[in-house]
Design a protein around this motif. Structure first.
Motif, PDB file in Angstrom:
ATOM      1  N   UNK A 272      -7.470  -3.080   1.726  1.00 33.40           N
ATOM      2  CA  UNK A 272      -6.716  -3.677   2.828  1.00 33.40           C
ATOM      3  C   UNK A 272      -5.980  -2.594   3.627  1.00 33.40           C
TER       4      UNK A 272
ATOM      5  N   UNK B 260      -2.600  -7.262   9.579  1.00 28.44           N
ATOM      6  CA  UNK B 260      -2.214  -6.257   8.588  1.00 28.44           C
ATOM      7  C   UNK B 260      -3.159  -6.239   7.390  1.00 28.44           C
ATOM      8  N   UNK B 261      -3.758  -7.372   7.089  1.00 33.30           N
ATOM      9  CA  UNK B 261      -4.594  -7.432   5.888  1.00 33.30           C
ATOM     10  C   UNK B 261      -6.075  -7.232   6.208  1.00 33.30           C
TER      11      UNK B 261
ATOM     12  N   UNK C 291      -1.241   1.608   6.034  1.00 29.91           N
ATOM     13  CA  UNK C 291      -0.028   1.499   6.858  1.00 29.91           C
ATOM     14  C   UNK C 291       0.979   2.556   6.428  1.00 29.91           C
ATOM     15  N   UNK C 292       1.055   2.788   5.118  1.00 34.04           N
ATOM     16  CA  UNK C 292       1.967   3.824   4.610  1.00 34.04           C
ATOM     17  C   UNK C 292       1.562   5.192   5.154  1.00 34.04           C
TER      18      UNK C 292
ATOM     19  N   UNK D  99      -3.355  -8.505  -2.833  1.00 32.32           N
ATOM     20  CA  UNK D  99      -3.897  -7.162  -2.661  1.00 32.32           C
ATOM     21  C   UNK D  99      -3.976  -6.462  -4.015  1.00 32.32           C
TER      22      UNK D  99
ATOM     23  N   UNK E 203      -0.279 -11.376   9.601  1.00 32.55           N
ATOM     24  CA  UNK E 203      -0.911 -11.188   8.288  1.00 32.55           C
ATOM     25  C   UNK E 203      -2.371 -10.812   8.440  1.00 32.55           C
TER      26      UNK E 203
ATOM     27  N   UNK F  74      -3.007  -2.944   4.834  1.00 34.59           N
ATOM     28  CA  UNK F  74      -1.630  -2.938   4.342  1.00 34.59           C
ATOM     29  C   UNK F  74      -1.633  -3.038   2.833  1.00 34.59           C
ATOM     30  N   UNK F  75      -0.836  -2.297   2.088  1.00 38.23           N
ATOM     31  CA  UNK F  75       0.132  -1.327   2.589  1.00 38.23           C
ATOM     32  C   UNK F  75      -0.354   0.129   2.575  1.00 38.23           C
ATOM     33  N   UNK F  76      -1.477   0.415   1.897  1.00 34.30           N
ATOM     34  CA  UNK F  76      -1.883   1.812   1.719  1.00 34.30           C
ATOM     35  C   UNK F  76      -2.040   2.583   3.010  1.00 34.30           C
TER      36      UNK F  76
ATOM     37  N   UNK G 155       7.207   2.623   3.900  1.00 29.61           N
ATOM     38  CA  UNK G 155       6.977   1.995   5.205  1.00 29.61           C
ATOM     39  C   UNK G 155       8.301   1.515   5.806  1.00 29.61           C
TER      40      UNK G 155
ATOM     41  N   UNK H 157       4.837  -9.478   4.022  1.00 27.32           N
ATOM     42  CA  UNK H 157       3.458  -9.883   3.788  1.00 27.32           C
ATOM     43  C   UNK H 157       3.164  -9.853   2.296  1.00 27.32           C
TER      44      UNK H 157
ATOM     45  N   UNK I 262       4.794   2.442  -1.629  1.00 29.87           N
ATOM     46  CA  UNK I 262       4.286   2.264  -0.264  1.00 29.87           C
ATOM     47  C   UNK I 262       5.269   1.454   0.587  1.00 29.87           C
TER      48      UNK I 262
END
Lengths: 539, 169
Positions: free
Chosen positions: A224, A23-24, A230-231, B6, A20, A226-228, B21, B2, B17
């Motif tokens: 962050x 990723x964050x 990471x995508x 956010x 976490x 994740x997820x932007x 992923x 997770x 997203x």
């Protein structure tokens, strides 16, 4: 339930918390598509590790065996072509992605204070990647691998001051041998992966420590990972993966003839990402050579490492980095120009000389059957007989004949057709018994599946087999499983020997193979030529 | 996996997203796992067909008396074609009937021998015993002795592929 297991695990190991946290991670709001290349490089490295491991499950790391096992992987192991394709083209993919990553960092000025160490670790990763390419190049042990590595070790040997020691380290004083091979293999699968893993760890820790470089003037609240992001990284990796998969499936990774140290006609070429170095050597001759082999590459690496200390201005907008852009453009043009020049000067024969893997149909025939094919042609059997869709209509189609006849019966029939089958129009075949045997062996071999391909056998090969039979080579040699084992097997002799060697060996075997019991053969030139062609073409 | 507070974008964009992923990684995982599984699990293509191998002359073989005959077997070992010595226990059961057993115990592959005294085959590793017709008499062997396919031409014996013995019920 899953939640409880995860909680238990996290409580004991902190794994989930760590993932976490990773990723964050907070990154600047300005980061996005240009920042995907680092993750891509990481992915392609791991992919190389996986495909490399898979290859090693079927690969024997010694010269000769290496080549045979790789052929086996590509021709016989299911999916072997794709796995080797992924590994081979994946290496090129890595170079491209690493170069894009470095270009992005350079353009954005992301190597500047306080990220100098991150950059330097990155340059180390580039050098390790190139080391993988250089050491992996030898491992197929084909002509390309052998001669390419000869050049590389010779350049290493000329290193001012340390050439001698490098030669000892690479065990290349007497050319490329088994010890050289072992060292390249050990570097490729042990030393470099360990160095790579350690340096990647350092690199990533440093990236996390200093954070991703924000664009100048980016004061927006952080977002962050994740997820932007990471995508975006995933999409970029996916695109790269699709390109690689397409390459692996559609373009066969090259595998040339077995390494032949006596093949002085071979023109070695390095992998495309070393072509600029190769071309640059042509610009420097005699005592100036060292400029091209060591001084310029050494300076380039030195400048690359020291870049953060040379360009010390504060991070600025892209539009204010005109000088940096100009330098980068100049370097890119130079590399591109040299590479293009090298590709242009490549003779067509030096590239695309892949060995035929699937083999022609005649490759599986015993010499007697192949000689029978030659008799079959010379006796014009197909003037009367059809073989499937080809040939005459007077006699029966040879593919429609009863299968279960023996060579003996057929030979009897060839000698005196009227006696075996009263009323037939077939004339006796005027050949010696041994030749009739071979003819019968070939006719029995004809079946619908292979007939057409067999009839396309090159003339010279079939005639070579006749010479082979006439001289009773099978009394001492095995070929495709037929013959006695007094002498060495002849399958693949063309990969081990040159044509010139074979020709000389026929005339004077003991000169080339001391202690050999083979008698000399003084054949007419034409016979000698076709026999040698046949043997050289054999797999 | 997770969850977070956010705030990057709207819930619908976040869903997009996440789908991207997990979807793309699953796709790539499958595209890699498939060739890897084929590569590791499917036996290599064989260009060589099973052939009859000459074991030797059986003219002198007595009825009811098994004999271990050795012969050359040529077989593909990975990328190599190797010739190796192997054996078969050959037993003439009557003038017209002949069997050839593979020389390995069906339990864990030890070499067994003919126990003259008891008139049966005995494996020294874990004391599996087989009758002369290959059936398991005692011991841990899970199935009767494996047999070669046999072919006789004149007095010459040829063996081909292996037929596994019957499972002990």
């Amino acid at each position: 339930m899953v939640r409880r297991i995860l909680d238990w695990l996290d409580h004991r190991t902190g794994l989930e918390t760590a993932v976490k946290e990773f990723m964050l991670e907070e990154i600047p709001a300005s980061s996005g598509w240009p920042q995907v290349f680092g993750s891509m490089a990481m992915f392609f490295f791991l992919l190389q590790a996986v495909t490399g491991l898979l290859l090693s499950f079927n690969y024997a790391p010694t010269p000769g065996e290496a080549y045979k096992s790789l052929r086996y992987i590509m021709a016989e192991v299911t999916g072997g072509r794709i796995i080797r394709g992924l590994h081979h083209w994946g290496a090129s993919m890595m170079i491209v992605v690493v170069a894009l990553h470095m270009a992005q960092v350079a353009i954005w000025g992301a190597y500047k204070k306080p990220r100098e160490a991150t950059w330097m670790a990155g340059v180390a990763l580039l050098l390790i990647t190139l080391g993988f390419g250089l050491t992996g190049y030898l491992l197929p042990w084909d002509n390309r691998a052998y001669w390419g590595t000869v050049v590389a070790t010779q350049i290493a040997a000329k290193s001012p001051g340390i050439g001698d020691y490098l030669t000892r380290l690479l065990a290349s004083a007497d050319g490329i041998g088994v010890v050289t091979f072992a060292r390249f293999y050990a570097m490729h699968v042990m030393l470099l992966p360990a160095a790579m893993a350690g340096t990647i760890l350092l690199h990533v820790v440093l990236v996390r420590r200093h954070g991703v470089t924000p664009a100048p003037g980016d004061t927006a609240p952080k977002k962050k990972f994740y997820p932007g992001q990471v995508f975006q990284d995933t999409v970029a990796i996916f695109v790269g993966f699709c390109i690689l998969m397409t390459l692996a499936i559609t373009v066969q990774a090259p595998l040339e003839k077995l390494a032949d140290p006596t093949d002085i006609s071979y023109i070695p070429r390095p992998e495309w990402y070393f072509l600029w170095l190769f071309q640059m050597l042509k610009l420097f001759e005699g005592p100036m050579e060292v400029v091209g082999t060591h001084i310029i590459p050494g300076l380039a690496v030195g400048l690359l490492i020291l870049l953060p200390f040379i360009d010390r201005k504060k991070v600025a907008r892209l539009s204010d980095r005109k000088m940096a852009m100009a330098v980068l453009l100049l370097v890119a043009t130079g590399l591109g120009g040299l590479t293009t020049a090298a590709i242009r000067s490549t003779p067509p024969s030096a590239s695309g000389m892949s060995a035929e893997l699937d083999g022609a149909a005649w490759q599986s025939l015993e010499p007697s059957e192949l000689a029978g094919l030659s008799h079959f042609r010379k006796q014009n059997c197909m003037t009367c007989h059809a073989v499937g869709s080809q040939g005459g209509k007077l006699g029966p189609d040879l593919l429609q004949m009863p299968r279960k006849r023996s060579i003996g019966e057929l030979v009897e029939f060839f000698r005196n057709p009227q006696q075996s089958r009263p009323g037939t129009n077939m004339p006796p075949v005027a050949l010696a018994s041994r030749q009739l045997n071979d003819l019968a062996a070939f006719v029995l071999k004809l079946d619908a599946a292979s007939a057409e391909a067999l009839l396309e056998t090159p003339k010279v090969v079939a005639e070579g087999a006749v010479v082979y039979q006439d001289n009773r080579c099978n009394m001492c040699h095995v070929l495709n499983g037929a013959g006695k084992k007094l002498g060495p097997s002849l399958n693949g002799v063309g990969r081990k020997r040159t044509r010139a060697w074979l020709l000389e060996h026929f005339v004077n075997p003991q000169k080339l193979s001391p202690g050999s019991t083979m008698p000399p053969y003084r054949l007419p030139d034409r016979d000698l030529a076709s026999l040698t062609d046949y043997l050289m073409a054999l797999e | 996996m997770i969850s977070s507070s956010d705030t990057s974008g709207l819930p619908s964009r976040r869903r997009f997203y996440l789908a991207g992923i997990y979807g793309l990684w699953a796709l790539m995982g499958a595209a890699l796992a498939a060739p890897a599984a084929l590569y590791l699990l499917i036996p290599p293509r064989r260009s060589r067909k099973e052939e009859w191998m000459e074991v030797g002359d059986i003219g002198a073989l007595a009825v009811g008396q098994p004999e271990e005959m050795s012969f050359q077997r040529v077989r593909k070992d990975g990328w190599k074609l190797i010739a190796e010595k192997t054996t078969a226990w050959v037993l003439r059961r009557s003038e017209s009937e002949l069997v050839a057993y593979t020389p390995m115990c069906t339990h864990l592959g030890c070499a067994y021998h003919w126990d003259e005294k008891n008139g049966n085959f005995l494996c020294p590793c874990h004391m599996s015993a087989f009758s002369s017709d290959g059936k398991v008499l005692s011991g841990p062997a899970p199935r009767a002795l494996d047999r070669y396919l046999v072919k006789i031409e004149g007095t010459k014996l040829f063996v081909g592929g292996v037929k596994p013995g019957e499972q002990v019920s």
